[in-house]
Design a protein around this motif. Structure first.
Motif, PDB file in Angstrom:
ATOM      1  N   GLU A 119      -9.094   3.542   1.870  1.00 27.02           N
ATOM      2  CA  GLU A 119      -9.309   2.296   1.082  1.00 27.02           C
ATOM      3  C   GLU A 119      -8.845   1.028   1.733  1.00 27.02           C
ATOM      4  OE1 GLU A 119      -8.551   0.285  -3.313  1.00 27.02           O
ATOM      5  OE2 GLU A 119      -7.639   2.097  -2.936  1.00 27.02           O
ATOM      6  N   ASP A 161       0.820  -0.964  -0.113  1.00 30.67           N
ATOM      7  CA  ASP A 161      -0.144  -0.011   0.155  1.00 30.67           C
ATOM      8  C   ASP A 161       0.864   1.378  -0.048  1.00 30.67           C
ATOM      9  OD1 ASP A 161       0.841   0.483   2.901  1.00 30.67           O
ATOM     10  OD2 ASP A 161      -1.109  -0.209   3.496  1.00 30.67           O
ATOM     11  N   ASP A 185      -5.154   6.351   4.545  1.00 30.59           N
ATOM     12  CA  ASP A 185      -5.498   5.282   3.264  1.00 30.59           C
ATOM     13  C   ASP A 185      -6.860   5.003   3.867  1.00 30.59           C
ATOM     14  OD1 ASP A 185      -5.789   3.548   1.278  1.00 30.59           O
ATOM     15  OD2 ASP A 185      -3.464   2.960   1.538  1.00 30.59           O
ATOM     16  N   ARG A 231     -10.951   0.608   5.007  1.00 31.50           N
ATOM     17  CA  ARG A 231     -12.275  -0.248   4.905  1.00 31.50           C
ATOM     18  C   ARG A 231     -12.077  -1.372   4.456  1.00 31.50           C
ATOM     19  NH1 ARG A 231     -13.262   3.352   1.016  1.00 31.50           N
ATOM     20  NH2 ARG A 231     -12.805   1.947  -0.868  1.00 31.50           N
ATOM     21  N   ARG A 232     -10.915  -1.884   3.890  1.00 26.33           N
ATOM     22  CA  ARG A 232     -10.859  -3.406   3.569  1.00 26.33           C
ATOM     23  C   ARG A 232     -10.665  -4.632   4.874  1.00 26.33           C
ATOM     24  NH1 ARG A 232      -6.874  -3.950  -1.547  1.00 26.33           N
ATOM     25  NH2 ARG A 232      -8.419  -3.387  -3.161  1.00 26.33           N
ATOM     26  N   ASP A 264     -13.701  -5.352   0.647  1.00 21.83           N
ATOM     27  CA  ASP A 264     -13.751  -4.668   1.826  1.00 21.83           C
ATOM     28  C   ASP A 264     -14.380  -5.648   3.127  1.00 21.83           C
ATOM     29  OD1 ASP A 264     -13.271  -2.406   0.623  1.00 21.83           O
ATOM     30  OD2 ASP A 264     -15.242  -1.745   0.376  1.00 21.83           O
TER      31      ASP A 264
END
Length: 396
Positions: A170, A49, A168, A173-174, A63
């Motif tokens: 994204e 990431d 981050d 959220r995962r 997610d």
């Protein structure tokens, strides 16, 4: 233990003993390559990431994933188990689940967080702090190591883009739930006679930098009465830390790093930097200890004709892990004991954002952050099986 043996020669420190593996240095990058290879051998797809955290996905990313893992870096001269055990156990848990014929019903990932110990840039849990926004990107990128290399320069050398470092949403959220396995850093499980336990809480803790400025001069030519010696003040701050922590039940205060400038044997230093690690059961007690030490530092510096500045480099309030998840994990494992810990972890940073749990593996020495840190092979195996059982329940 075979996987731990595979990396036993990586980052061994001949001077300090143990291991010195620091974020984005040559040794840690070698370990990251080892993890990528091991994950690929298991058919996991690895991605990095924006903050340098590695994610190995079992199946398609998505997610609300069940995520497990830890870190691969160490403190200077650290033990073999702090961090790597959690990464190895996560990979081995995948093997156990596959042997059981299990296929996750939810997205599933093994993560390696970057620079958890803060051994290079001074801020602990840097990868998870950046991911969650617990530290600003600007502040993080300005951090520098003992050679003056900034985090921005280090991540660029590792092939990352410094302009993308920071929160981050994204990646966060995962994460639907995070479970971290770790060698216990203390003797709780030894005293209870249990190979595996769960974490209940983490003490409030932080790091403060005390910079004391005086006057550099000749050790032989300068009379004692003419000195403005910051080392004298620094020595009294170290002793004040012991007194302040001893006066507050359950508190801990440590000065483990002290750097004089210029550092010559026959030179009165012009300045001394020291770093205080302070911890206690709650925010009020922790900050009371630091306030007492800071007051003493100001007093002794003035008496010596010096000036002191104090800056907070990182801080984390008391973490109470998700009670429902903790009890569920303990139930899956037949009611293993729940223990508080004085050590910080990436799980503690994530706990304010997602349901988080920790498993501890017994440490017969009770020693951590030192070469004597240890865990028996049978206890490590019990930890892997326990982690696999918990992940199986969470990822149905």
């Amino acid at each position: 233990m075979t996987s731990l043996a595979d990396i036993a020669g990586v980052g061994a420190d001949p001077r300090r003993g143990g291991y010195s593996r620091h974020g984005f240095d040559r040794v840690e990058l070698e370990l990251r390559s080892w993890f990528t290879e091991e994950a690929g051998r298991r058919g996991l797809s690895v991605e990095c990431d924006r903050n340098g955290n590695l994610w190995a996905w079992w199946g398609a990313p998505g997610d609300g994933a069940v995520v497990t893992g830890s870190h691969l870096d160490s403190v200077p001269g650290g033990g073999a188990f702090d961090g790597p055990l959690g990464v190895v156990a996560a990979l081995e848990a995948v093997d156990v689940l596959r042997a059981r014929g299990f296929v996750p019903g939810k997205p599933f990932a093994v993560v390696v967080f970057a620079e958890e110990e803060g051994g290079r840039f001074g801020v602990a849990c840097l990868g998870s702090r950046l991911l969650t926004g617990a530290i600003s990107a600007d502040a993080a990128l300005r951090l520098s190591d003992s050679d003056g290399v900034t985090l921005a320069e280090a991540v660029r050398s590792a092939g990352l883009d410094p302009s993308r470092v920071g929160p981050d949403a994204e990646a966060l959220r995962r994460i639907g739930v995070f479970v971290e396995l770790h060698v216990e850093q203390g003797r709780g499980l030894v005293d209870l006679g249990a190979p595996v336990g769960v974490a209940s809480s983490i003490l409030a803790h932080g790091r403060w930098r005390f910079s004391i400025s005086g006057e550099g001069n000749h050790a032989g030519a300068t009379l004692m009465v003419d000195r403005r010696d910051p080392m004298v003040a620094a020595a009294q701050v170290v002793l004040a830390a012991r007194r302040a922590a001893t006066a507050v039940e359950g508190a801990r205060a440590t000065v483990g790093r002290l750097i004089p400038n210029p550092g010559g044997t026959n030179v009165i230093p012009s300045s001394v930097d020291l770093w205080l690690d302070a911890r206690a059961d709650d925010d009020a007690r922790t900050r009371a200890v630091v306030a007492e030490i800071t007051a003493v530092a100001s007093e002794v510096a003035a008496e010596e004709g010096c000036v002191v500045t104090v800056s907070e480099e990182s801080y984390g309030d008391t973490v109470v892990f998700d009670v429902g998840l903790r009890d569920s994990v303990s139930g899956v494992l037949g009611g293993v004991p729940a223990l508080p810990t004085g050590a910080g972890h990436d799980a503690g940073i994530l706990a304010g954002h997602v349901p988080t749990a920790m498993l501890f593996v017994r440490n017969p020495t009770g020693v951590s952050h030192a070469p004597e840190e240890f865990a028996e092979a049978d206890d490590c195996a019990a930890g892997v099986v326990a982690l696999a059982s918990v992940l199986e329940e969470l990822a149905r």
